[in-house]
Design an enzyme around this catalytic site. Structure first.
Site, mmCIF file in Angstrom:
data_model
loop_
_atom_site.group_PDB
_atom_site.id
_atom_site.type_symbol
_atom_site.label_atom_id
_atom_site.label_comp_id
_atom_site.label_asym_id
_atom_site.label_seq_id
_atom_site.Cartn_x
_atom_site.Cartn_y
_atom_site.Cartn_z
ATOM 1 N N SER A 64 44.910 52.994 47.948
ATOM 2 C CA SER A 64 46.051 52.798 48.837
ATOM 3 C C SER A 64 45.680 52.176 50.173
ATOM 4 O O SER A 64 46.558 51.681 50.886
ATOM 5 C CB SER A 64 46.758 54.135 49.085
ATOM 6 N N LYS A 99 45.846 57.434 55.801
ATOM 7 C CA LYS A 99 46.777 56.316 55.986
ATOM 8 C C LYS A 99 46.653 55.811 57.426
ATOM 9 O O LYS A 99 45.922 56.356 58.245
ATOM 10 C CB LYS A 99 48.233 56.757 55.735
#
Length: 488
Positions: free
Chosen positions: A256, A311
């Site tokens: 990701s 993230k």
């Protein structure tokens, strides 16, 4: 005249012979074994000529054997016990590999301490050791060097025990026992200082003193095994404290964050940046929140707090966040971006093993970072609007079309990361293993700062340099000027 001169010469000769005889006598006293008297050698052995070189060798000895060698062996052990991606062993080997995968830093520190103690146990036999340890008497045989050091250690240990337990020793030992102990210790000291050195007397005194210390002070004496165990436990405790308050290691399990982070990267996370958290609580020693836009941070996934996610911070409390074809808009302002080109990478869970997408550099706050828009990711044309609540931040993965982030949480309604879920900010890659083996080029790769491709791609270098040179003047979004619900 000539007679007086002759008499003076005779007198001078007598004085010279007397001086010579005294010189020989002095030399004989200092060299009782006979043979040629020893004379100081010229500058080759003097401290002035060898001081700097000896200090350099001493420094090299300690750096080599008590820093580099244990560190290298610990890293090689961790690497050897890290299984390839997707391979799981059973039994003891599987348990070890699982432990290494979950706690590489504490285990690495414990291994470092163990290797360092092993080198310390043979410190006098290591190359360059004679430059590093305090000089012993020149007449000590090489075979007795370690034994002589052990005698020094025994005397130091006895002094420490006697000083720390003075009242208990006076209560539990009789005056005769204390006197006997003192006499044996003094005898050992005397044999260590005696000139000439008597090997037989020294060894006998050492055995007697060691026996007395063991019998009289044994209840206060630590065994060698206990000392090693305590050293390892202290190293593990320090490692766990560092992990809890200073720095922690995490492994990247998914793609990701490609191209910033690759699957199999192991990173260090700075837990001081936002204030170190107190274990088993949601409190922090001090607070430095919220994170800044563009920070790459590790946090507990809000839907399943037992899972750790990584993230990039995009929106702060009060912001309105939207995503158009994956590109973020904050408070109606599009985050600036620059197209670098087409980037392809390996993804072993796909039929072809290769994926590609459009590579951009985005500019947000003080950060410029790479983002990827995968051609097969199927990102939505529009997502949002999302309104960031107080006490949380919204995050997105750099692989925008293949990231389970704030846009998709809570059944697609979106959600932020509460401050109490934040673990820390990512630092750099310290270890990386891909399906093809050790990824040496990834070692030391910074997570933030100047953008860097995980693989060498010369066809993109020119475009990346151009995008970085043409950084836009405005990289901070405007403050929110709306109330929640406007435009919905």
């Amino acid at each position: 005249m000539s007679s007086s001169v002759h008499e003076q010469n005779d007198a001078s000769g007598e004085r010279e012979r007397g001086d010579e005889e005294r010189h020989v006598a002095t030399a004989s006293a200092s060299n009782p074994g006979g043979g040629p008297p020893s004379h100081p050698t010229p500058s080759s052995g003097s401290p002035e000529s060898e001081g700097t070189f000896s200090r350099l060798l001493r420094t090299l000895y300690f750096v080599l054997w008590f820093l580099l060698a244990p560190l290298l062996l610990a890293c090689l052990t961790i690497w050897a016990l890290t299984p390839p991606s997707g391979l799981e062993h059973e039994g003891t080997l599987g348990w070890l590999e699982s432990l290494v995968r979950e706690q590489p830093v504490p285990l690495g520190i414990a291994l470092f301490a163990a290797f360092e103690m092993a080198f310390y146990a043979v410190r006098f036999r290591l190359p360059l050791s004679r430059h590093a340890h305090p000089p012993l008497r020149p007449d000590i045989p090489e075979s007795l060097r370690t034994t002589f050091e052990r005698a020094r250690g025994l005397l130091d240990e006895a002094e420490i025990i006697l000083a720390r337990n003075e009242k208990a020793i006076a209560r539990d030992l009789s005056l005769k026992e204390r006197e006997k102990l003192r006499m044996e210790l003094e005898r050992l000291r005397d044999t260590m200082k005696a000139a000439p050195f008597n090997e037989e007397a020294f060894l006998e005194a050492l055995v007697q003193a060691d026996g007395e210390v063991d019998v009289r002070l044994g209840r206060w004496r630590k065994s060698e095994v206990r000392e090693y165990i305590e050293s390892i436990l202290v190293a593990v405790a320090v490692a766990m404290a560092l992990r809890a308050f200073v720095v922690e290691a995490f492994k990247i399990p998914s793609g990701s964050m490609i191209p910033t982070l690759m699957v199999g990267d192991h990173i260090f996370v700075n837990k001081f940046t936002y204030g170190p958290s107190i274990p088993w609580t949601h409190a922090r020693v001090w607070k430095s929140l919220p994170p800044e836009r563009g920070d790459v941070m590790v946090f507990a996934f809000p839907e399943h707090p037992e899972q750790d996610f990584i993230k990039r911070v995009i929106a702060l409390p009060g912001d309105k966040l939207e995503a158009k074809s994956g590109h973020p808009w904050i408070n109606g302002w599009e985050v600036p971006h620059c197209l670098v080109g087409t980037y392809s990478y390996s993804e072993f869970d796909t039929p072809t093993g290769r994926r590609e997408g459009d590579l951009y550099i985005e500019y947000l706050g003080d950060e410029a970072f790479l983002t990827l828009y995968d051609h097969s990711g199927g990102g939505s044309d529009y997502q949002g609007p999302y309104y960031v609540k107080p006490g949380e931040v919204y995050v997105m993965g750099d692989n925008r079309n293949n990231s389970h982030d704030s846009r998709l949480w809570f059944g697609g309604q979106g959600g932020g990361v509460p401050y109490e879920n934040i673990r820390g900010r990512a630092l750099f890659v310290w270890f990386s293993v891909s399906d093809s083996g050790m990824a040496w080029s990834r070692l030391g790769a910074p997570v933030m700062g100047r953008p860097r491709l995980p693989q060498h791609s010369p066809q993109l270098d020119g475009a990346m340099a151009k995008c970085l040179r043409e950084r836009p003047a405005q990289t901070n979004p405007p403050p929110p000027t709306f109330l929640r619900g406007e435009g919905e």
